[in-house]
Design a protein around this motif. Structure first.
Motif, PDB file in Angstrom:
ATOM      1  N   GLN A  44      -8.218   3.079  -8.167  1.00 44.73           N
ATOM      2  CA  GLN A  44      -9.553   3.190  -8.768  1.00 44.73           C
ATOM      3  C   GLN A  44     -10.505   4.023  -7.910  1.00 44.73           C
ATOM      4  O   GLN A  44     -11.604   4.349  -8.342  1.00 44.73           O
ATOM      5  CB  GLN A  44     -10.171   1.791  -8.979  1.00 44.73           C
ATOM      6  CG  GLN A  44      -9.298   0.807  -9.742  1.00 44.73           C
ATOM      7  CD  GLN A  44      -8.924   1.326 -11.118  1.00 44.73           C
ATOM      8  OE1 GLN A  44      -9.778   1.831 -11.850  1.00 44.73           O
ATOM      9  NE2 GLN A  44      -7.637   1.235 -11.460  1.00 44.73           N
ATOM     10  N   TYR A  45     -10.101   4.344  -6.688  1.00 41.72           N
ATOM     11  CA  TYR A  45     -10.978   5.065  -5.759  1.00 41.72           C
ATOM     12  C   TYR A  45     -10.585   6.540  -5.688  1.00 41.72           C
ATOM     13  O   TYR A  45      -9.422   6.906  -5.898  1.00 41.72           O
ATOM     14  CB  TYR A  45     -10.901   4.443  -4.358  1.00 41.72           C
ATOM     15  CG  TYR A  45     -11.388   3.018  -4.306  1.00 41.72           C
ATOM     16  CD1 TYR A  45     -12.739   2.734  -4.101  1.00 41.72           C
ATOM     17  CD2 TYR A  45     -10.510   1.945  -4.484  1.00 41.72           C
ATOM     18  CE1 TYR A  45     -13.196   1.420  -4.075  1.00 41.72           C
ATOM     19  CE2 TYR A  45     -10.957   0.641  -4.456  1.00 41.72           C
ATOM     20  CZ  TYR A  45     -12.303   0.381  -4.251  1.00 41.72           C
ATOM     21  OH  TYR A  45     -12.754  -0.917  -4.224  1.00 41.72           O
ATOM     22  N   ASP A  46     -11.582   7.382  -5.383  1.00 40.46           N
ATOM     23  CA  ASP A  46     -11.316   8.807  -5.197  1.00 40.46           C
ATOM     24  C   ASP A  46     -10.617   9.071  -3.865  1.00 40.46           C
ATOM     25  O   ASP A  46      -9.805   9.985  -3.750  1.00 40.46           O
ATOM     26  CB  ASP A  46     -12.635   9.591  -5.246  1.00 40.46           C
ATOM     27  CG  ASP A  46     -13.308   9.455  -6.599  1.00 40.46           C
ATOM     28  OD1 ASP A  46     -12.765   9.995  -7.573  1.00 40.46           O
ATOM     29  OD2 ASP A  46     -14.362   8.778  -6.677  1.00 40.46           O
ATOM     30  N   PHE A  47     -10.973   8.290  -2.853  1.00 42.95           N
ATOM     31  CA  PHE A  47     -10.314   8.443  -1.546  1.00 42.95           C
ATOM     32  C   PHE A  47     -10.243   7.087  -0.856  1.00 42.95           C
ATOM     33  O   PHE A  47     -11.006   6.165  -1.166  1.00 42.95           O
ATOM     34  CB  PHE A  47     -11.053   9.466  -0.664  1.00 42.95           C
ATOM     35  CG  PHE A  47     -12.442   9.057  -0.243  1.00 42.95           C
ATOM     36  CD1 PHE A  47     -12.677   8.447   0.984  1.00 42.95           C
ATOM     37  CD2 PHE A  47     -13.536   9.311  -1.071  1.00 42.95           C
ATOM     38  CE1 PHE A  47     -13.956   8.091   1.374  1.00 42.95           C
ATOM     39  CE2 PHE A  47     -14.826   8.954  -0.686  1.00 42.95           C
ATOM     40  CZ  PHE A  47     -15.039   8.337   0.540  1.00 42.95           C
ATOM     41  N   VAL A  48      -9.302   6.985   0.045  1.00 44.06           N
ATOM     42  CA  VAL A  48      -9.122   5.756   0.839  1.00 44.06           C
ATOM     43  C   VAL A  48      -9.097   6.148   2.308  1.00 44.06           C
ATOM     44  O   VAL A  48      -8.471   7.140   2.700  1.00 44.06           O
ATOM     45  CB  VAL A  48      -7.814   5.025   0.451  1.00 44.06           C
ATOM     46  CG1 VAL A  48      -7.486   3.921   1.456  1.00 44.06           C
ATOM     47  CG2 VAL A  48      -7.925   4.435  -0.947  1.00 44.06           C
ATOM     48  N   VAL A  49      -9.808   5.364   3.131  1.00 48.49           N
ATOM     49  CA  VAL A  49      -9.825   5.565   4.579  1.00 48.49           C
ATOM     50  C   VAL A  49      -9.112   4.377   5.217  1.00 48.49           C
ATOM     51  O   VAL A  49      -9.506   3.222   4.996  1.00 48.49           O
ATOM     52  CB  VAL A  49     -11.276   5.649   5.123  1.00 48.49           C
ATOM     53  CG1 VAL A  49     -11.265   5.883   6.630  1.00 48.49           C
ATOM     54  CG2 VAL A  49     -12.064   6.731   4.408  1.00 48.49           C
ATOM     55  N   LEU A  50      -8.055   4.629   5.968  1.00 47.59           N
ATOM     56  CA  LEU A  50      -7.315   3.560   6.653  1.00 47.59           C
ATOM     57  C   LEU A  50      -7.566   3.651   8.156  1.00 47.59           C
ATOM     58  O   LEU A  50      -7.480   4.739   8.740  1.00 47.59           O
ATOM     59  CB  LEU A  50      -5.811   3.680   6.376  1.00 47.59           C
ATOM     60  CG  LEU A  50      -5.362   3.628   4.915  1.00 47.59           C
ATOM     61  CD1 LEU A  50      -3.842   3.755   4.826  1.00 47.59           C
ATOM     62  CD2 LEU A  50      -5.838   2.347   4.229  1.00 47.59           C
ATOM     63  N   ALA A  51      -7.870   2.517   8.754  1.00 48.42           N
ATOM     64  CA  ALA A  51      -8.073   2.478  10.206  1.00 48.42           C
ATOM     65  C   ALA A  51      -7.568   1.146  10.736  1.00 48.42           C
ATOM     66  O   ALA A  51      -7.605   0.131  10.032  1.00 48.42           O
ATOM     67  CB  ALA A  51      -9.557   2.661  10.557  1.00 48.42           C
ATOM     68  N   GLY A  52      -7.080   1.153  11.971  1.00 52.01           N
ATOM     69  CA  GLY A  52      -6.546  -0.078  12.560  1.00 52.01           C
ATOM     70  C   GLY A  52      -6.353   0.062  14.055  1.00 52.01           C
ATOM     71  O   GLY A  52      -6.521   1.151  14.623  1.00 52.01           O
ATOM     72  N   ASP A  53      -5.995  -1.033  14.654  1.00 50.26           N
ATOM     73  CA  ASP A  53      -5.696  -1.050  16.095  1.00 50.26           C
ATOM     74  C   ASP A  53      -4.264  -0.549  16.262  1.00 50.26           C
ATOM     75  O   ASP A  53      -3.335  -1.322  16.503  1.00 50.26           O
ATOM     76  CB  ASP A  53      -5.862  -2.484  16.620  1.00 50.26           C
ATOM     77  CG  ASP A  53      -5.683  -2.583  18.125  1.00 50.26           C
ATOM     78  OD1 ASP A  53      -5.424  -1.545  18.772  1.00 50.26           O
ATOM     79  OD2 ASP A  53      -5.801  -3.705  18.661  1.00 50.26           O
TER      80      ASP A  53
END
Length: 582
Positions: A429-438
């Motif tokens: 449903q989103y135009d873009f996804v940002v993934l971040a993690g340790d």
């Protein structure tokens, strides 16, 4: 030495009193507040419960607590409250039945400890139910050796038994480290080793003569006082050093100093108060009551004054937004593990950043290492006219399975599974996804493949996938070191703080960068796109304040300072181009 309400308590109060002026001049407000709370808890012999609630014994922050070691005295006192009740109930059945009951209780406690350590290590370490098996072994020894017919062993058996006990103790000293699960079956080694020495060592065998040596006996006399002094000395030495761990020679000197102070305590506090002619029971109880009231008062006042921030220099006033972005300070990171007011479920999905009326929508997903980027992406969203939905909670690295880098007992685990179900269902449903993690920790726990698999899947469902790098990782708390440099009016040199712990994060970043280069709609945001000064990679902002907050995450301030750098970077231009291409 046990800590009854007699001279050992007074010995403890002397150490607590000695800590007060050092704490006043050296501790930052949050540490002073924690210290104040530990004064109260120690006075009520409940510090094990306080430290269970507030720290992990093996974390770096634990090493900075001057009264951390009083947890074991609290466990002993709690044991001495309940054990007489057990004796009163069990005595009628005789020594043999009582021994069986004790052994059964010890086995149950050890089983609980061993099974609890992987689930909730802090709870297992600090609390009486998982520690009392060690004390029960001592009680069993006492019953065994206190009968009318004290056992006499054959010389060869006593020699072998005592030697085996000593070998077990030595093995534990050299083979166990902070990664050894404790308490657990492993801890049977030193515990049973001690029991074997008590059982078999005597003047007739080698081990008995060794441990009965005058030097060891004298050190044994001082051991309780030395135990009381060593932790404050070590903790304050760590507190006073700015960003670096004191060297081995400093700790060697402090070890000698703890013995010298122990001798003074033994000679002028322990020994005099043991003399019943000089101090009666009534006087000792009165002094103990006065001491408890004093430290409880000091501790309560310190707690409500929040560690006396007014002690800090004027330069502290310029330090704004030095914290992790969280839902309770205006941001989105759903820190359900540390905030009891948060409830699991939908509430964790309620926060948006950027231009909330924007036509294009993005999703920022991950753990606290995603939460740290919320202020930056808020600025990016406002600049770009996009709305960003932030779904972040503790230890919830981007994945769709049940893997988790925190303890499974954390309230955040349920929230994490909820967030991941939402991610799977709504990602497209989103135009873009940002993934971040340790990423460094995720890789160290063998879970980075889950992240890479999710990234490949996400890239096929959204226009643009953004992978955020982990910031530089330091061996100690950078912002604490910076603030201490202001407190002690010393120059701050971030290069002195070791980054040897950064290898894992840098390696994991490289794997994410490689994946981004394979897939046409994936953007990797590297450190040099965010952490700059005058166009050059930097650990410090233009005002000389670190981007880093705790040595792992960046602060709200650092995230905001990174935003204009990112907006001027090639990575941002790549992101915008890919987003508008479709």
């Amino acid at each position: 030495g046990s800590v009854g309400l007699g001279n050992p308590t007074l010995d403890l109060f002397v150490v607590m009193a000695a800590c007060l002026p050092v704490a006043w001049f050296w501790l930052l407000p949050e540490d002073m507040k924690n210290f104040s709370e530990s004064l109260v808890a120690t006075s009520f012999f409940s510090s094990n419960i306080l430290f269970w609630k507030t720290s992990n014994y093996f974390s770096s922050s634990a090493e900075l607590k001057p009264l951390l070691h009083t947890w074991s005295l609290a466990v002993e006192e709690q044991y001495y409250l309940f054990f007489p009740l057990f004796l009163a109930l069990a005595w009628r059945w005789g020594g043999r039945v009582m021994s069986v009951m004790l052994a059964s209780a010890a086995a149950a406690s050890l089983y609980l400890a061993h099974t609890q350590v992987p689930v909730d290590p802090s709870k297992a370490f600090y609390l009486l139910p998982t520690r009392c098996w060690e004390l029960f072994i001592g009680a069993l020894m006492g019953i065994h050796l206190s009968g009318e017919h004290r056992p006499v062993y054959r010389p060869w058996l006593a020699e072998v038994g005592a030697a085996l006990g000593l070998a077990m103790l030595v093995a534990a000293i050299f083979l166990f480290d902070k990664h050894t699960p404790s308490p657990s079956l492993y801890i049977l080694v030193p515990t049973l080793g001690t029991a074997l020495i008590i059982l078999f060592a005597s003047e007739q065998n080698v081990v008995g003569r060794l441990v009965g040596n005058r030097v060891f006996v004298f050190i044994g006399l001082l051991s309780y006082s030395a135990y009381l002094w060593h932790q404050p000395l070590f903790a304050f030495a760590r507190q006073r050093s700015v960003g670096v761990e004191p060297g081995h020679e400093v700790f060697a000197l402090l070890s000698v100093m703890s013995l010298l102070l122990a001798y003074v305590s033994w000679k002028y506090v322990e020994a005099p108060f043991r003399n019943r002619r000089r101090f009666g029971r009534h006087q000792i109880f009165l002094l103990a009551a006065i001491g408890s009231a004093f430290f409880v008062t000091v501790g309560v006042v310190g707690h409500f004054n929040k560690g006396y921030p007014s002690r800090m220099p004027a330069s502290f006033a310029a330090l704004k937004e030095i914290d992790l972005p969280k839902s309770d300070n205006g941001w989105c990171f759903y820190s359900i593990d540390s905030n009891g007011d948060l409830s699991e479920g939908e509430r964790g999905l309620a926060c948006w950043l950027g231009d909330k009326a924007g036509q294009q929508k993005g999703l920022l997903f991950g753990d606290s290492f995603a939460g740290q980027y919320e202020p930056m992406w808020d600025a990016v969203g406002k600049q770009s006219g996009v709305a960003i939905h932030a779904v972040t909670t503790n230890w919830c690295y981007p994945a769709v399975g049940k893997g988790y880098t925190g303890t499974l007992a954390s309230r955040a685990y349920g929230q994490c599974l909820f967030n991941r179900r939402f991610l799977q269902d709504q990602m497209a449903q989103y135009d873009f996804v940002v993934l971040a993690g340790d990423w460094g920790d995720v890789q160290a726990q063998g879970k980075l493949d889950e992240v890479l698999a999710l990234a490949r899947m996400a890239s096929s469902k959204v226009r643009v996938l953004v992978l955020m790098s982990s910031p530089k990782q330091y061996a100690s708390n950078v912002m604490v070191a910076y603030r201490k440099s202001l407190l002690h009016k010393e120059p701050f040199d971030i290069a002195r703080i070791s980054t040897n712990v950064d290898q894992g994060a840098a390696s994991a970043n490289a794997q994410l960068r490689a994946l981004a280069s394979e897939l046409p709609n994936v953007v990797f945001v590297d450190r040099s796109s965010m952490f700059l000064l005058d166009g050059q990679p930097s650990d410090l902002t233009a005002s000389g304040v670190p981007f880093s907050w705790d040595g792992a995450h960046i602060s709200i301030y650092g995230s905001k300072q990174a935003a204009p750098n990112f907006l001027n970077s090639d990575a941002y231009q790549d992101f915008k181009a890919k987003l508008s291409r479709h």
